[in-house]
Scaffold this motif. Structure first.
Motif, PDB file in Angstrom:
ATOM      1  N   ARG A   1       0.860  -1.174   0.000  1.00 47.49           N
ATOM      2  CA  ARG A   1       0.000   0.000   0.000  1.00 47.49           C
ATOM      3  C   ARG A   1       0.900   1.229   0.000  1.00 47.49           C
ATOM      4  NH1 ARG A   1      -2.932  -3.471  -1.184  1.00 47.49           N
ATOM      5  NH2 ARG A   1      -4.955  -4.014  -0.303  1.00 47.49           N
ATOM      6  N   LYS A   2       0.282   2.401  -0.081  1.00 49.03           N
ATOM      7  CA  LYS A   2       1.003   3.666   0.004  1.00 49.03           C
ATOM      8  C   LYS A   2       0.599   4.369   1.292  1.00 49.03           C
ATOM      9  CE  LYS A   2       3.164   3.803  -3.988  1.00 49.03           C
ATOM     10  NZ  LYS A   2       4.605   3.910  -4.093  1.00 49.03           N
ATOM     11  N   LYS A   3       1.578   5.033   1.897  1.00 52.59           N
ATOM     12  CA  LYS A   3       1.333   5.838   3.100  1.00 52.59           C
ATOM     13  C   LYS A   3       1.521   7.304   2.729  1.00 52.59           C
ATOM     14  CE  LYS A   3       3.271   6.801   7.618  1.00 52.59           C
ATOM     15  NZ  LYS A   3       4.542   6.696   8.321  1.00 52.59           N
ATOM     16  N   LEU A   4       0.513   8.077   3.003  1.00 57.67           N
ATOM     17  CA  LEU A   4       0.528   9.506   2.713  1.00 57.67           C
ATOM     18  C   LEU A   4       0.609  10.240   4.043  1.00 57.67           C
ATOM     19  CD1 LEU A   4       0.155  11.597   0.407  1.00 57.67           C
ATOM     20  CD2 LEU A   4      -2.288  11.423   0.808  1.00 57.67           C
ATOM     21  N   ASP A   5       1.650  11.047   4.232  1.00 59.11           N
ATOM     22  CA  ASP A   5       1.806  11.875   5.428  1.00 59.11           C
ATOM     23  C   ASP A   5       1.604  13.326   5.021  1.00 59.11           C
ATOM     24  OD1 ASP A   5       2.535   9.802   7.241  1.00 59.11           O
ATOM     25  OD2 ASP A   5       4.570   9.833   6.451  1.00 59.11           O
ATOM     26  N   ILE A   6       0.716  14.008   5.732  1.00 51.82           N
ATOM     27  CA  ILE A   6       0.449  15.417   5.466  1.00 51.82           C
ATOM     28  C   ILE A   6       0.661  16.183   6.771  1.00 51.82           C
ATOM     29  CG2 ILE A   6      -1.244  17.116   4.678  1.00 51.82           C
ATOM     30  CD1 ILE A   6      -2.714  14.717   3.298  1.00 51.82           C
ATOM     31  N   ILE A   7       1.614  17.110   6.772  1.00 52.91           N
ATOM     32  CA  ILE A   7       1.873  17.934   7.952  1.00 52.91           C
ATOM     33  C   ILE A   7       1.388  19.345   7.639  1.00 52.91           C
ATOM     34  CG2 ILE A   7       3.605  18.843   9.541  1.00 52.91           C
ATOM     35  CD1 ILE A   7       5.350  16.413   8.811  1.00 52.91           C
ATOM     36  N   VAL A   8       0.469  19.834   8.488  1.00 51.75           N
ATOM     37  CA  VAL A   8      -0.121  21.163   8.271  1.00 51.75           C
ATOM     38  C   VAL A   8      -0.264  21.888   9.600  1.00 51.75           C
ATOM     39  CG1 VAL A   8      -1.422  20.518   6.211  1.00 51.75           C
ATOM     40  CG2 VAL A   8      -2.486  20.273   8.443  1.00 51.75           C
TER      41      VAL A   8
ATOM     42  N   THR B   1      -5.457   8.975  10.427  1.00 52.39           N
ATOM     43  CA  THR B   1      -5.084   9.265  11.807  1.00 52.39           C
ATOM     44  C   THR B   1      -4.521  10.677  11.852  1.00 52.39           C
ATOM     45  OG1 THR B   1      -4.566   6.939  12.218  1.00 52.39           O
ATOM     46  CG2 THR B   1      -3.616   8.553  13.743  1.00 52.39           C
ATOM     47  N   VAL B   2      -4.919  11.431  12.877  1.00 52.14           N
ATOM     48  CA  VAL B   2      -4.413  12.785  13.085  1.00 52.14           C
ATOM     49  C   VAL B   2      -3.644  12.800  14.401  1.00 52.14           C
ATOM     50  CG1 VAL B   2      -5.017  15.217  13.407  1.00 52.14           C
ATOM     51  CG2 VAL B   2      -6.384  13.785  11.858  1.00 52.14           C
ATOM     52  N   MET B   3      -2.408  13.315  14.351  1.00 49.57           N
ATOM     53  CA  MET B   3      -1.565  13.376  15.543  1.00 49.57           C
ATOM     54  C   MET B   3      -0.998  14.777  15.707  1.00 49.57           C
ATOM     55  SD  MET B   3       0.512   9.824  15.066  1.00 49.57           S
ATOM     56  CE  MET B   3       0.501   9.779  13.288  1.00 49.57           C
ATOM     57  N   PRO B   4      -0.835  15.226  16.949  1.00 55.66           N
ATOM     58  CA  PRO B   4      -0.172  16.513  17.164  1.00 55.66           C
ATOM     59  C   PRO B   4       1.331  16.379  16.929  1.00 55.66           C
ATOM     60  CG  PRO B   4      -0.688  15.499  19.260  1.00 55.66           C
ATOM     61  CD  PRO B   4      -1.282  14.616  18.190  1.00 55.66           C
ATOM     62  N   CYS B   5       1.924  17.417  16.420  1.00 53.97           N
ATOM     63  CA  CYS B   5       3.378  17.478  16.270  1.00 53.97           C
ATOM     64  C   CYS B   5       3.897  18.338  17.418  1.00 53.97           C
ATOM     65  CB  CYS B   5       3.764  18.094  14.923  1.00 53.97           C
ATOM     66  SG  CYS B   5       3.164  17.169  13.503  1.00 53.97           S
ATOM     67  N   LEU B   6       4.863  17.848  18.150  1.00 51.56           N
ATOM     68  CA  LEU B   6       5.316  18.544  19.348  1.00 51.56           C
ATOM     69  C   LEU B   6       6.403  19.566  19.088  1.00 51.56           C
ATOM     70  CD1 LEU B   6       5.352  15.513  21.788  1.00 51.56           C
ATOM     71  CD2 LEU B   6       3.531  17.202  21.381  1.00 51.56           C
ATOM     72  N   ALA B   7       7.298  19.278  18.150  1.00 51.38           N
ATOM     73  CA  ALA B   7       8.403  20.187  17.861  1.00 51.38           C
ATOM     74  C   ALA B   7       9.029  19.765  16.546  1.00 51.38           C
ATOM     75  CB  ALA B   7       9.439  20.149  18.983  1.00 51.38           C
ATOM     76  N   GLY B   8       9.832  20.659  15.983  1.00 55.41           N
ATOM     77  CA  GLY B   8      10.507  20.314  14.748  1.00 55.41           C
ATOM     78  C   GLY B   8      11.445  21.419  14.300  1.00 55.41           C
ATOM     79  N   LYS B   9      11.996  21.202  13.124  1.00 57.90           N
ATOM     80  CA  LYS B   9      12.891  22.178  12.537  1.00 57.90           C
ATOM     81  C   LYS B   9      12.651  22.168  11.035  1.00 57.90           C
ATOM     82  CE  LYS B   9      17.682  23.560  12.051  1.00 57.90           C
ATOM     83  NZ  LYS B   9      19.069  23.298  12.423  1.00 57.90           N
ATOM     84  N   GLY B  10      12.564  23.335  10.459  1.00 56.61           N
ATOM     85  CA  GLY B  10      12.336  23.459   9.024  1.00 56.61           C
ATOM     86  C   GLY B  10      13.111  24.633   8.472  1.00 56.61           C
ATOM     87  N   ALA B  11      12.680  25.095   7.311  1.00 60.86           N
ATOM     88  CA  ALA B  11      13.358  26.195   6.626  1.00 60.86           C
ATOM     89  C   ALA B  11      13.404  27.476   7.465  1.00 60.86           C
ATOM     90  CB  ALA B  11      12.667  26.467   5.292  1.00 60.86           C
ATOM     91  N   ASP B  12      12.393  27.659   8.320  1.00 62.75           N
ATOM     92  CA  ASP B  12      12.341  28.862   9.156  1.00 62.75           C
ATOM     93  C   ASP B  12      12.956  28.655  10.536  1.00 62.75           C
ATOM     94  OD1 ASP B  12      11.073  30.299   7.136  1.00 62.75           O
ATOM     95  OD2 ASP B  12       9.077  29.649   7.797  1.00 62.75           O
TER      96      ASP B  12
ATOM     97  N   LEU C   1      -0.003  16.102  12.084  1.00 64.42           N
ATOM     98  CA  LEU C   1       0.392  15.082  11.127  1.00 64.42           C
ATOM     99  C   LEU C   1      -0.841  14.241  10.838  1.00 64.42           C
ATOM    100  CD1 LEU C   1       2.300  13.250   9.485  1.00 64.42           C
ATOM    101  CD2 LEU C   1       2.851  12.081  11.653  1.00 64.42           C
ATOM    102  N   ILE C   2      -1.220  14.166   9.576  1.00 64.93           N
ATOM    103  CA  ILE C   2      -2.367  13.381   9.153  1.00 64.93           C
ATOM    104  C   ILE C   2      -1.826  12.240   8.299  1.00 64.93           C
ATOM    105  CG2 ILE C   2      -4.567  13.403   7.917  1.00 64.93           C
ATOM    106  CD1 ILE C   2      -4.488  16.546   8.514  1.00 64.93           C
ATOM    107  N   VAL C   3      -2.133  11.012   8.703  1.00 65.13           N
ATOM    108  CA  VAL C   3      -1.601   9.820   8.051  1.00 65.13           C
ATOM    109  C   VAL C   3      -2.739   9.044   7.399  1.00 65.13           C
ATOM    110  CG1 VAL C   3      -0.345   7.656   8.391  1.00 65.13           C
ATOM    111  CG2 VAL C   3       0.239   9.668   9.772  1.00 65.13           C
TER     112      VAL C   3
END
Length: 102
Positions: free
Chosen positions: A6-13, A34-45, A61-63
């Protein structure tokens, strides 16, 4: 044990966009997500942490796991919906045990 591809699609918004993405998934008639809270991260900003400024800037994070044709259709629709927003959309290969669930 038999597995099925199968395919897993991850969408972070950002949290305020969660409802719009879930509505899109319902329109696409996905079998589940499934919808999960994201606690911390690092990106372009730079780095960020949930609740640092306001919960309005929290991330989700929506999976979704689906057959390839459905996952690609959802990915395209999500891209159209989120084109002007901060979002990360990824698609990857997974194996599942219960194929009838996806």
């Amino acid at each position: 044990m038999e597995t099925h591809h199968r395919k897993k699609l991850d969408i972070i918004v950002e949290a305020p966009l969660q409802r719009r993405v879930v509505a899109l998934l319902e329109e696409q008639e996905v079998r589940g997500y499934t919808v999960m809270p994201c606690l911390a991260g690092k990106g372009a900003d730079g780095t960020w942490q949930q609740g640092e400024i306001s919960d309005a800037f929290s991330m989700r994070l929506i999976v979704v796991i689906a057959r390839e044709e459905a996952a690609r259709r959802i990915m395209e629709a999500a891209h159209e919906l989120l084109r002007d927003y901060s979002a990360i959309i990824t698609l990857s290969d997974v194996e599942v045990i219960r194929a009838d669930h996806f």
